[in-house]
Each structure stands twice: as C-alpha cells, then as structure tokens.
Design a protein around this motif. Structure first.
Motif, PDB file in Angstrom:
ATOM      1  N   UNK A  75      11.342  -4.060 -10.403  1.00 39.94           N
ATOM      2  CA  UNK A  75      10.204  -4.884 -10.827  1.00 39.94           C
ATOM      3  C   UNK A  75       9.838  -5.893  -9.749  1.00 39.94           C
ATOM      4  N   UNK A  76      10.833  -6.492  -9.108  1.00 36.40           N
ATOM      5  CA  UNK A  76      10.550  -7.434  -8.022  1.00 36.40           C
ATOM      6  C   UNK A  76       9.890  -6.731  -6.839  1.00 36.40           C
ATOM      7  N   UNK A  77      10.342  -5.532  -6.540  1.00 42.94           N
ATOM      8  CA  UNK A  77       9.754  -4.765  -5.443  1.00 42.94           C
ATOM      9  C   UNK A  77       8.301  -4.403  -5.755  1.00 42.94           C
ATOM     10  N   UNK A  78       8.043  -3.948  -6.997  1.00 42.20           N
ATOM     11  CA  UNK A  78       6.667  -3.612  -7.385  1.00 42.20           C
ATOM     12  C   UNK A  78       5.768  -4.834  -7.330  1.00 42.20           C
ATOM     13  N   UNK A  79       6.281  -5.961  -7.775  1.00 47.20           N
ATOM     14  CA  UNK A  79       5.479  -7.187  -7.792  1.00 47.20           C
ATOM     15  C   UNK A  79       5.165  -7.653  -6.381  1.00 47.20           C
ATOM     16  N   UNK A  80       6.091  -7.473  -5.450  1.00 46.65           N
ATOM     17  CA  UNK A  80       5.838  -7.910  -4.085  1.00 46.65           C
ATOM     18  C   UNK A  80       4.869  -6.975  -3.361  1.00 46.65           C
ATOM     19  N   UNK A  81       4.780  -5.720  -3.801  1.00 52.82           N
ATOM     20  CA  UNK A  81       3.873  -4.764  -3.178  1.00 52.82           C
ATOM     21  C   UNK A  81       2.454  -4.845  -3.728  1.00 52.82           C
ATOM     22  N   UNK A  82       2.288  -5.428  -4.901  1.00 48.66           N
ATOM     23  CA  UNK A  82       0.971  -5.527  -5.516  1.00 48.66           C
ATOM     24  C   UNK A  82       0.227  -6.731  -4.928  1.00 48.66           C
ATOM     25  N   UNK A  83      -0.918  -6.491  -4.272  1.00 46.63           N
ATOM     26  CA  UNK A  83      -1.646  -7.621  -3.700  1.00 46.63           C
ATOM     27  C   UNK A  83      -2.293  -8.481  -4.795  1.00 46.63           C
ATOM     28  N   UNK A  84      -2.179  -9.785  -4.642  1.00 47.64           N
ATOM     29  CA  UNK A  84      -2.800 -10.706  -5.582  1.00 47.64           C
ATOM     30  C   UNK A  84      -2.026 -10.922  -6.870  1.00 47.64           C
ATOM     31  N   UNK A  85      -0.865 -10.301  -6.986  1.00 47.74           N
ATOM     32  CA  UNK A  85      -0.060 -10.478  -8.199  1.00 47.74           C
ATOM     33  C   UNK A  85       0.687 -11.793  -8.116  1.00 47.74           C
TER      34      UNK A  85
END
Length: 91
Positions: A75-85
C-alpha cells in the motif's frame, strides 16, 4: 486529565526492513517450537507445556504479521507511485 496530556510531539515511526524482521522473528518462533518437540514429555511432566504452545502461537501470529506488513508495504509503494495522492499516515 492534563497530567496525561503529552508535552511533546510523537517521533516519526522508524522505517526499515520490516518484512524481513517479522519473517526472521517468525522463523525463530517456529524453530524454537520444533526444538522443544523432542522434549514434549519433559515439559509435560513439569507442567511447563505453556513454553511449547507459546512458541507455536508466536509462529502463528508471526504468519499474520508477515501478511499484514507485506500488505502495508504494498500500500505504501502504491501510494508513493500515484501522482498527487496524499501521503499515507501510520496510526
């Protein structure tokens, strides 16, 4: 109630190899359980069976911990890859 109010801000959580740490601990708990199995009767005679079952419970809870921290890391990895999240926050 003012006596229990924190006087300073909590420190940032420590980050590190969380999955490896939990996996290592789980392996140790299961190893301790397996080492105690040949001495089952000795523990039973001395009413110390809780040692054996504590190690098994530690290994079982470690498996749940591995599942949890792997999901958290993903979840942390996905959140860091999503721009503007927004930044994910730990409780």
């Amino acid at each position: 109630m003012a006596k229990w109010t924190p006087r300073h801000e909590a420190p940032e959580p420590l980050e590190g190899p969380v999955v490896a740490t939990i996996t290592g601990g789980t392996v140790i708990w299961f190893a301790l359980f397996l080492v105690q199995i040949p001495f089952y009767r000795w523990f039973d005679d001395r009413d110390l069976m809780w040692w054996v079952w504590t190690c098994l419970a530690g290994g079982g809870l470690g498996l749940i911990g591995i599942w949890y921290v792997r999901g958290r890391e993903a979840a942390l990895r996905r959140a860091s890859e999503t721009p503007g999240a927004p930044e994910p926050r730990d409780p």
